[in-house]
Design an enzyme around this catalytic site. Structure first.
Site, PDB file in Angstrom:
ATOM      1  N   THR A 184       1.295   5.701   8.035  1.00  0.00           N
ATOM      2  CA  THR A 184       0.929   5.542   9.436  1.00  0.00           C
ATOM      3  C   THR A 184       2.116   5.798  10.353  1.00  0.00           C
ATOM      4  O   THR A 184       3.259   5.501   9.993  1.00  0.00           O
ATOM      5  CB  THR A 184       0.356   4.119   9.672  1.00  0.00           C
ATOM      6  OG1 THR A 184       0.009   3.987  11.040  1.00  0.00           O
ATOM      7  CG2 THR A 184       1.338   3.040   9.306  1.00  0.00           C
TER       8      THR A 184
ATOM      9  N   SER B 130       3.221  -4.828  12.727  1.00  0.00           N
ATOM     10  CA  SER B 130       2.250  -5.797  12.198  1.00  0.00           C
ATOM     11  C   SER B 130       2.479  -5.903  10.693  1.00  0.00           C
ATOM     12  O   SER B 130       3.119  -5.033  10.091  1.00  0.00           O
ATOM     13  CB  SER B 130       0.807  -5.351  12.454  1.00  0.00           C
ATOM     14  OG  SER B 130       0.474  -4.268  11.594  1.00  0.00           O
TER      15      SER B 130
ATOM     16  N   TYR C 155       0.260  -5.407   8.550  1.00  0.00           N
ATOM     17  CA  TYR C 155      -0.386  -4.207   7.994  1.00  0.00           C
ATOM     18  C   TYR C 155       0.584  -3.022   8.005  1.00  0.00           C
ATOM     19  O   TYR C 155       0.791  -2.356   6.978  1.00  0.00           O
ATOM     20  CB  TYR C 155      -1.662  -3.848   8.780  1.00  0.00           C
ATOM     21  CG  TYR C 155      -1.952  -2.373   8.713  1.00  0.00           C
ATOM     22  CD1 TYR C 155      -2.380  -1.787   7.521  1.00  0.00           C
ATOM     23  CD2 TYR C 155      -1.723  -1.531   9.812  1.00  0.00           C
ATOM     24  CE1 TYR C 155      -2.578  -0.408   7.428  1.00  0.00           C
ATOM     25  CE2 TYR C 155      -1.926  -0.170   9.727  1.00  0.00           C
ATOM     26  CZ  TYR C 155      -2.351   0.385   8.534  1.00  0.00           C
ATOM     27  OH  TYR C 155      -2.525   1.740   8.445  1.00  0.00           O
ATOM     28  N   HIS C 156       1.159  -2.738   9.187  1.00  0.00           N
ATOM     29  CA  HIS C 156       2.056  -1.583   9.265  1.00  0.00           C
ATOM     30  C   HIS C 156       3.237  -1.761   8.300  1.00  0.00           C
ATOM     31  O   HIS C 156       3.716  -0.791   7.706  1.00  0.00           O
ATOM     32  CB  HIS C 156       2.550  -1.381  10.703  1.00  0.00           C
ATOM     33  CG  HIS C 156       1.493  -0.850  11.647  1.00  0.00           C
ATOM     34  ND1 HIS C 156       0.748  -1.664  12.463  1.00  0.00           N
ATOM     35  CD2 HIS C 156       1.061   0.417  11.887  1.00  0.00           C
ATOM     36  CE1 HIS C 156      -0.104  -0.920  13.167  1.00  0.00           C
ATOM     37  NE2 HIS C 156       0.069   0.339  12.850  1.00  0.00           N
TER      38      HIS C 156
ATOM     39  N   LYS D 204       2.644  -0.547   4.788  1.00  0.00           N
ATOM     40  CA  LYS D 204       2.789   0.906   4.615  1.00  0.00           C
ATOM     41  C   LYS D 204       4.264   1.273   4.406  1.00  0.00           C
ATOM     42  O   LYS D 204       4.578   2.228   3.690  1.00  0.00           O
ATOM     43  CB  LYS D 204       2.259   1.630   5.854  1.00  0.00           C
ATOM     44  CG  LYS D 204       0.776   1.446   6.096  1.00  0.00           C
ATOM     45  CD  LYS D 204      -0.025   2.323   5.150  1.00  0.00           C
ATOM     46  CE  LYS D 204      -1.479   2.365   5.533  1.00  0.00           C
ATOM     47  NZ  LYS D 204      -2.303   3.131   4.603  1.00  0.00           N
TER      48      LYS D 204
HETATM   49  P1  NAD Z   1     -11.421   2.088   6.009  1.00  0.00           P
HETATM   50  O1  NAD Z   1     -11.173   0.635   5.923  1.00  0.00           O
HETATM   51  O2  NAD Z   1     -12.661   2.552   6.693  1.00  0.00           O
HETATM   52  O3  NAD Z   1     -11.383   2.733   4.532  1.00  0.00           O
HETATM   53  C1  NAD Z   1     -10.579   2.250   3.502  1.00  0.00           C
HETATM   54  C2  NAD Z   1     -11.450   2.150   2.249  1.00  0.00           C
HETATM   55  O4  NAD Z   1     -10.661   1.681   1.169  1.00  0.00           O
HETATM   56  C3  NAD Z   1     -12.593   1.165   2.417  1.00  0.00           C
HETATM   57  O5  NAD Z   1     -13.825   1.763   2.090  1.00  0.00           O
HETATM   58  C4  NAD Z   1     -12.242   0.012   1.482  1.00  0.00           C
HETATM   59  O6  NAD Z   1     -13.373  -0.621   0.933  1.00  0.00           O
HETATM   60  C5  NAD Z   1     -11.372   0.697   0.449  1.00  0.00           C
HETATM   61  N1  NAD Z   1     -10.399  -0.197  -0.202  1.00  0.00           N
HETATM   62  C6  NAD Z   1      -9.534  -1.054   0.404  1.00  0.00           C
HETATM   63  N2  NAD Z   1      -8.798  -1.694  -0.514  1.00  0.00           N
HETATM   64  C7  NAD Z   1      -9.189  -1.226  -1.728  1.00  0.00           C
HETATM   65  C8  NAD Z   1      -8.809  -1.517  -3.056  1.00  0.00           C
HETATM   66  N3  NAD Z   1      -7.868  -2.433  -3.328  1.00  0.00           N
HETATM   67  N4  NAD Z   1      -9.412  -0.865  -4.065  1.00  0.00           N
HETATM   68  C9  NAD Z   1     -10.385   0.060  -3.821  1.00  0.00           C
HETATM   69  N5  NAD Z   1     -10.797   0.365  -2.567  1.00  0.00           N
HETATM   70  C10 NAD Z   1     -10.201  -0.278  -1.535  1.00  0.00           C
HETATM   71  O7  NAD Z   1     -10.122   2.735   6.678  1.00  0.00           O
HETATM   72  P2  NAD Z   1      -9.905   4.200   7.273  1.00  0.00           P
HETATM   73  O8  NAD Z   1      -9.895   4.099   8.743  1.00  0.00           O
HETATM   74  O9  NAD Z   1     -10.774   5.169   6.597  1.00  0.00           O
HETATM   75  O10 NAD Z   1      -8.400   4.446   6.842  1.00  0.00           O
HETATM   76  C11 NAD Z   1      -8.104   5.029   5.585  1.00  0.00           C
HETATM   77  C12 NAD Z   1      -6.596   5.087   5.385  1.00  0.00           C
HETATM   78  O11 NAD Z   1      -6.002   5.838   6.437  1.00  0.00           O
HETATM   79  C13 NAD Z   1      -5.924   3.719   5.387  1.00  0.00           C
HETATM   80  O12 NAD Z   1      -4.922   3.695   4.406  1.00  0.00           O
HETATM   81  C14 NAD Z   1      -5.315   3.632   6.768  1.00  0.00           C
HETATM   82  O13 NAD Z   1      -4.192   2.820   6.755  1.00  0.00           O
HETATM   83  C15 NAD Z   1      -4.987   5.085   7.065  1.00  0.00           C
HETATM   84  N6  NAD Z   1      -4.962   5.370   8.507  1.00  0.00           N
HETATM   85  C16 NAD Z   1      -6.082   5.174   9.272  1.00  0.00           C
HETATM   86  C17 NAD Z   1      -6.049   5.451  10.640  1.00  0.00           C
HETATM   87  C18 NAD Z   1      -7.222   5.213  11.539  1.00  0.00           C
HETATM   88  O14 NAD Z   1      -7.077   5.350  12.769  1.00  0.00           O
HETATM   89  N7  NAD Z   1      -8.413   4.890  11.010  1.00  0.00           N
HETATM   90  C19 NAD Z   1      -4.867   5.954  11.200  1.00  0.00           C
HETATM   91  C20 NAD Z   1      -3.744   6.133  10.392  1.00  0.00           C
HETATM   92  C21 NAD Z   1      -3.808   5.846   9.039  1.00  0.00           C
HETATM   93  N1  USQ Z   2      -5.148  -1.132  22.428  1.00  0.00           N
HETATM   94  C1  USQ Z   2      -5.557  -1.426  23.708  1.00  0.00           C
HETATM   95  N2  USQ Z   2      -6.840  -1.841  23.887  1.00  0.00           N
HETATM   96  C2  USQ Z   2      -7.730  -1.952  22.866  1.00  0.00           C
HETATM   97  C3  USQ Z   2      -7.309  -1.645  21.562  1.00  0.00           C
HETATM   98  C4  USQ Z   2      -6.003  -1.245  21.379  1.00  0.00           C
HETATM   99  O1  USQ Z   2      -4.795  -1.330  24.675  1.00  0.00           O
HETATM  100  O2  USQ Z   2      -8.886  -2.335  23.111  1.00  0.00           O
HETATM  101  C5  USQ Z   2      -3.773  -0.646  22.202  1.00  0.00           C
HETATM  102  C6  USQ Z   2      -2.971  -1.470  21.209  1.00  0.00           C
HETATM  103  O3  USQ Z   2      -2.318  -2.549  21.832  1.00  0.00           O
HETATM  104  C7  USQ Z   2      -2.013  -0.421  20.657  1.00  0.00           C
HETATM  105  C8  USQ Z   2      -2.806   0.880  20.746  1.00  0.00           C
HETATM  106  O4  USQ Z   2      -3.873   0.640  21.646  1.00  0.00           O
HETATM  107  O5  USQ Z   2      -0.904  -0.294  21.495  1.00  0.00           O
HETATM  108  C9  USQ Z   2      -3.374   1.333  19.417  1.00  0.00           C
HETATM  109  O6  USQ Z   2      -4.175   0.290  18.877  1.00  0.00           O
HETATM  110  P1  USQ Z   2      -5.297   0.613  17.774  1.00  0.00           P
HETATM  111  O7  USQ Z   2      -5.988  -0.664  17.449  1.00  0.00           O
HETATM  112  O8  USQ Z   2      -6.117   1.764  18.196  1.00  0.00           O
HETATM  113  O9  USQ Z   2      -4.389   1.147  16.574  1.00  0.00           O
HETATM  114  P2  USQ Z   2      -3.441   0.411  15.544  1.00  0.00           P
HETATM  115  O10 USQ Z   2      -3.554  -1.046  15.575  1.00  0.00           O
HETATM  116  O11 USQ Z   2      -2.072   0.982  15.707  1.00  0.00           O
HETATM  117  O12 USQ Z   2      -4.043   0.897  14.152  1.00  0.00           O
HETATM  118  C10 USQ Z   2      -4.800   2.105  14.001  1.00  0.00           C
HETATM  119  C11 USQ Z   2      -5.494   2.045  12.654  1.00  0.00           C
HETATM  120  C12 USQ Z   2      -4.436   1.964  11.560  1.00  0.00           C
HETATM  121  C13 USQ Z   2      -3.451   3.108  11.700  1.00  0.00           C
HETATM  122  C14 USQ Z   2      -2.848   3.177  13.097  1.00  0.00           C
HETATM  123  C15 USQ Z   2      -2.057   4.436  13.339  1.00  0.00           C
HETATM  124  O13 USQ Z   2      -6.354   0.919  12.604  1.00  0.00           O
HETATM  125  O14 USQ Z   2      -5.054   2.011  10.290  1.00  0.00           O
HETATM  126  O15 USQ Z   2      -2.428   2.982  10.763  1.00  0.00           O
HETATM  127  O16 USQ Z   2      -3.923   3.209  14.064  1.00  0.00           O
HETATM  128  S1  USQ Z   2      -0.605   4.140  14.275  1.00  0.00           S
HETATM  129  O17 USQ Z   2      -0.973   3.440  15.502  1.00  0.00           O
HETATM  130  O18 USQ Z   2      -0.014   5.412  14.556  1.00  0.00           O
HETATM  131  O19 USQ Z   2       0.250   3.305  13.470  1.00  0.00           O
END
Ligand code: NAD
Ligand code: USQ
Length: 388
Positions: A144, A179, A181-182, A185
């Site tokens: 991420t 966070s 979460y972050h 990664k």
């Molecule tokens: P998502 O939660 O919709 O999909 C993740 C999937 O992985 C889910 O279906 C979940 O059930 C499965 N999973 C989680 N833990 C598992 C485990 N231990 N074993 C097997 N399956 C498991 O999330 P997404 O939005 O599709 O994101 C996918 C990936 O991309 C994540 O790693 C996320 O961090 C990354 N990512 C997402 C975004 C975004 O904006 N959605 C941005 C940047 C990075």
């Molecule tokens: N934000 C708002 N209002 C909202 C929701 C979010 O102002 O209603 C702001 C947050 O404070 C943040 C930004 O928008 O500054 C992004 O928030 P987000 O919830 O869209 O994204 P984030 O929490 O960073 O996480 C999402 C995905 C995660 C991925 C990440 C990419 O859930 O899986 O890793 O985006 S990144 O942000 O580049 O790390």
């Protein structure tokens, strides 16, 4: 190629599996359905109804003749992970399977621990399985952009050339994530770099920005192929949330000043980037990092774009920021490596936002209003979902 997509039931994993299959690759998907379970826990559902993974796979087979193996299990279960790799024998593993919501990881201790154990242990099991079963497998792992945080210097693609007291070195770019979460990664990235260095594995870390959009050419072929679309304050990402808020006539929830800038990417580019990474693998022993974003926008700019495109009144609210993050900062990211491999980005457009309004209007009746307001606060250690 034989490509195993982990997290293949999720928002991005499912459309990626379809896209890779459409491109002629032999695809298998794996998931433990944790994402569907979080919905039960939080009392919400994807805005767009989604089918079971089995129905999705059958629909794809009926439409295209392409089959996909399905593995149901948890990556933190090493036996499952090893068995799957031994059976399917992939050339590339695309790893989406993690808990991915920053607010979820910040609910309380239990959710922080769950997130880090799930993500770090799952990835570590996978690295061991690849190392022992076939170190030639190319790991394409979703990282991420948030690993980097918002430093005062340009963000490079994973590595930084440093000069210190007259000497130079190439080091992993310093991380300052926002966070638990972050942070998970960041820990994954270090473990991957280490295994490339010691065992000669090959890995690509895709440091992806915030994804927006709901459809790809493949998911649009049939409603049963739709991917999920999250709007709630825990799993909904910012632009997707703003679109739904506009359609419902709710104020757009900008946190703080909205000056915080983020890398963003259209879901259609996500699936293409993963394809490019798989088809152009890293070398043995190489840990490479691609910054998978196509442009940077402030949260305020995203809100104003939605306001401008919406054919009606939209109000923008500035809420007290529930997160601890910088709201006014420098942000300049290098993101050329995927472009060099052939990515032609879909930049944020009025057409795309208008198409998302249509999706949101179609399913507006499924929204639970109370799920839109943020309840998880970074400054509090025990959140709205209490520990048991
Ligand atoms: P998502 O939660 O919709 O999909 C993740 C999937 O992985 C889910 O279906 C979940 O059930 C499965 N999973 C989680 N833990 C598992 C485990 N231990 N074993 C097997 N399956 C498991 O999330 P997404 O939005 O599709 O994101 C996918 C990936 O991309 C994540 O790693 C996320 O961090 C990354 N990512 C997402 C975004 C975004 O904006 N959605 C941005 C940047 C990075
Ligand atoms: N934000 C708002 N209002 C909202 C929701 C979010 O102002 O209603 C702001 C947050 O404070 C943040 C930004 O928008 O500054 C992004 O928030 P987000 O919830 O869209 O994204 P984030 O929490 O960073 O996480 C999402 C995905 C995660 C991925 C990440 C990419 O859930 O899986 O890793 O985006 S990144 O942000 O580049 O790390």
């Amino acid at each position: 190629m034989r490509v195993l997509v982990l997290g293949g039931d999720g928002y991005l994993g499912w459309p990626t599996a379809l896209h890779l299959s459409q491109c002629g690759h032999q695809v298998a998907v794996a998931d433990n359905f944790a994402r569907r379970q979080y919905d039960f826990e939080l009392g919400v559902e994807s805005l767009v109804p989604i089918e079971t993974l089995q129905t999705r796979v059958e629909t794809w087979r009926d439409l295209t003749g392409e089959s996909m193996d399905v593995y149901v299990g948890d990556l933190t279960d090493a036996d499952f992970t090893y068995r799957m790799l031994r059976e399917f024998r992939p050339e590339a593993v695309v790893h989406f399977a993690e808990q991915r919501a920053a607010p979820y990881s910040m609910i309380d201790r239990k959710h922080a621990v769950y997130t880090q154990v799930n993500n770090v242990v799952g990835t570590l099991n996978l690295l061991y399985a690849i190392g022992e079963i076939d170190p030639d497998i190319h790991l394409v792992k979703l990282g991420t952009m948030g690993e980097y945080g918002t430093p005062e210097i340009d963000i490079e693609e994973g590595w930084l050339e440093v000069e210190h007291k007259g000497r130079t070195d190439r080091v992993l770019y310093p991380k300052r994530p926002g966070s638990f979460y972050h942070l998970s990664k960041v820990h994954d990235s270090h473990n991957m770099e280490f295994t490339c260095r010691i065992w000669g594995l090959r890995a690509t870390d895709l440091n992806q920005g915030v994804v927006y959009g709901q459809a790809t050419p493949e998911t649009m072929l049939d409603d049963r192929l739709a991917t999920r679309f999250d709007y709630d304050a825990v799993f909904g990402t910012v632009l997707n949330r703003f679109v739904i808020q506009a359609v419902l006539g709710h104020p757009l929830t900008v946190y703080g000043t909205g000056g915080q800038r983020r890398g963003i990417i259209d879901i259609r580019d996500t699936v293409r980037c993963v394809q490019l990474a798989c088809e152009n693998p890293a070398d043995r022993g190489e840990f490479r990092v691609f910054n998978q974003m196509t442009e940077a926008k402030s949260v305020q700019e995203m809100a104003e774009t939605v306001e401008r495109c919406f054919p009606g009144d939209v109000r923008i609210d500035h809420l007290d920021n529930p997160r601890v993050e910088r709201e006014e900062h420098y942000y300049n990211v290098v993101h050329t490596r995927l472009l060099d491999l052939g990515l032609s980005p879909h930049l944020l457009s009025d057409t795309l936002i208008t198409s998302l309004f249509d999706v949101a209007k179609r399913y507006a009746g499924r929204v639970k209003d109370e799920a839109l307001r943020p309840k998880v606060n970074w400054r509090e250690q025990s959140g709205p979902v209490q520990e048991t």
